[in-house]
Design a protein around this motif. Structure first.
Motif, PDB file in Angstrom:
ATOM      1  N   MET A  12       3.240  -2.962  -3.221  1.00  0.00           N
ATOM      2  CA  MET A  12       4.122  -1.832  -2.955  1.00  0.00           C
ATOM      3  C   MET A  12       4.325  -1.011  -4.219  1.00  0.00           C
ATOM      4  SD  MET A  12       5.753  -0.470  -0.451  1.00  0.00           S
ATOM      5  CE  MET A  12       6.654   1.060  -0.488  1.00  0.00           C
ATOM      6  N   LEU A  13       4.525  -1.666  -5.347  1.00  0.00           N
ATOM      7  CA  LEU A  13       4.662  -0.953  -6.617  1.00  0.00           C
ATOM      8  C   LEU A  13       3.410  -0.147  -6.925  1.00  0.00           C
ATOM      9  CD1 LEU A  13       6.407  -3.628  -8.882  1.00  0.00           C
ATOM     10  CD2 LEU A  13       7.453  -1.631  -7.765  1.00  0.00           C
ATOM     11  N   GLY A  14       2.236  -0.737  -6.677  1.00  0.00           N
ATOM     12  CA  GLY A  14       0.975  -0.026  -6.894  1.00  0.00           C
ATOM     13  C   GLY A  14       0.848   1.176  -5.978  1.00  0.00           C
TER      14      GLY A  14
ATOM     15  N   GLY B   1       2.465   7.115  -3.404  1.00  0.00           N
ATOM     16  CA  GLY B   1       3.064   6.827  -2.109  1.00  0.00           C
ATOM     17  C   GLY B   1       4.577   6.949  -2.160  1.00  0.00           C
ATOM     18  N   THR B   2       5.197   6.898  -1.003  1.00  0.00           N
ATOM     19  CA  THR B   2       6.647   6.989  -0.914  1.00  0.00           C
ATOM     20  C   THR B   2       7.201   5.835  -0.089  1.00  0.00           C
ATOM     21  OG1 THR B   2       6.606   8.345   1.085  1.00  0.00           O
ATOM     22  CG2 THR B   2       6.568   9.515  -1.022  1.00  0.00           C
ATOM     23  N   VAL B   3       8.476   5.558  -0.293  1.00  0.00           N
ATOM     24  CA  VAL B   3       9.142   4.523   0.484  1.00  0.00           C
ATOM     25  C   VAL B   3       9.320   4.995   1.921  1.00  0.00           C
ATOM     26  CG1 VAL B   3      11.276   3.195   0.722  1.00  0.00           C
ATOM     27  CG2 VAL B   3      10.275   3.521  -1.534  1.00  0.00           C
ATOM     28  N   ALA B   4       9.676   6.258   2.087  1.00  0.00           N
ATOM     29  CA  ALA B   4       9.852   6.829   3.418  1.00  0.00           C
ATOM     30  C   ALA B   4       8.491   7.207   4.004  1.00  0.00           C
ATOM     31  CB  ALA B   4      10.735   8.068   3.339  1.00  0.00           C
TER      32      ALA B   4
ATOM     33  N   THR C  19      -1.281   3.932   5.599  1.00  0.00           N
ATOM     34  CA  THR C  19      -2.102   2.990   4.839  1.00  0.00           C
ATOM     35  C   THR C  19      -1.823   3.136   3.346  1.00  0.00           C
ATOM     36  OG1 THR C  19      -3.918   4.558   4.710  1.00  0.00           O
ATOM     37  CG2 THR C  19      -3.950   2.996   6.546  1.00  0.00           C
ATOM     38  N   GLY C  20      -2.298   2.149   2.604  1.00  0.00           N
ATOM     39  CA  GLY C  20      -2.147   2.172   1.160  1.00  0.00           C
ATOM     40  C   GLY C  20      -2.970   3.284   0.534  1.00  0.00           C
ATOM     41  N   LEU C  21      -2.882   3.382  -0.775  1.00  0.00           N
ATOM     42  CA  LEU C  21      -3.577   4.431  -1.520  1.00  0.00           C
ATOM     43  C   LEU C  21      -4.440   3.810  -2.611  1.00  0.00           C
ATOM     44  CD1 LEU C  21      -0.495   6.784  -2.041  1.00  0.00           C
ATOM     45  CD2 LEU C  21      -2.334   7.109  -0.398  1.00  0.00           C
ATOM     46  N   GLY C  22      -5.296   4.616  -3.178  1.00  0.00           N
ATOM     47  CA  GLY C  22      -6.105   4.170  -4.306  1.00  0.00           C
ATOM     48  C   GLY C  22      -7.036   3.037  -3.941  1.00  0.00           C
TER      49      GLY C  22
ATOM     50  N   ASP D   5      -6.200   0.123  -2.843  1.00  0.00           N
ATOM     51  CA  ASP D   5      -5.593  -0.840  -1.919  1.00  0.00           C
ATOM     52  C   ASP D   5      -5.299  -0.197  -0.559  1.00  0.00           C
ATOM     53  OD1 ASP D   5      -4.537  -3.216  -0.996  1.00  0.00           O
ATOM     54  OD2 ASP D   5      -2.693  -3.100  -2.169  1.00  0.00           O
ATOM     55  N   VAL D   6      -6.331   0.368   0.045  1.00  0.00           N
ATOM     56  CA  VAL D   6      -6.131   1.073   1.318  1.00  0.00           C
ATOM     57  C   VAL D   6      -5.839   0.140   2.482  1.00  0.00           C
ATOM     58  CG1 VAL D   6      -7.467   3.107   0.657  1.00  0.00           C
ATOM     59  CG2 VAL D   6      -8.619   1.188   1.759  1.00  0.00           C
ATOM     60  N   SER D   7      -6.039  -1.163   2.305  1.00  0.00           N
ATOM     61  CA  SER D   7      -5.744  -2.099   3.387  1.00  0.00           C
ATOM     62  C   SER D   7      -4.250  -2.451   3.457  1.00  0.00           C
ATOM     63  CB  SER D   7      -6.567  -3.377   3.243  1.00  0.00           C
ATOM     64  OG  SER D   7      -6.187  -4.074   2.076  1.00  0.00           O
TER      65      SER D   7
END
Length: 80
Positions: A18-20, A26-29, A35-38, A40-42
């Motif tokens: 989540m920190l990554g 990314g945002t919390v909301a 999906t994830g970013l960078g 870690d899209v999974s």
């Protein structure tokens, strides 16, 4: 010493993911199915946050886990 060392390893790993996600923009909301970013899209940050909200309601999170989750929301609120 890193305060995350004593947390459940699966929770710790997901929190770090989540920190990554947040560091990658990314945002919390947002929608649960995002999906994830960078690299870690999974990762599914919305689903993980929803799971944590449920665990919190059910009293299944430690005080430290709750504080770390609160800090995610506070940091985003301060940045926005």
């Amino acid at each position: 010493m890193d305060p995350l060392w004593c947390l459940d390893s699966d929770w710790n790993r997901s929190y770090r993911r989540m920190l990554g996600y947040l560091a990658a923009g990314g945002t919390v909301a947002g929608p649960v199915n995002r999906t994830g970013l960078g690299d870690d899209v999974s990762f599914r940050p919305g689903a993980w946050l929803r799971k944590q909200a449920k665990a919190r309601t059910e009293g299944k999170l430690t005080e430290q886990q709750t504080a770390l989750l609160d800090a995610l929301h506070a940091a985003e609120g301060a940045a926005g």
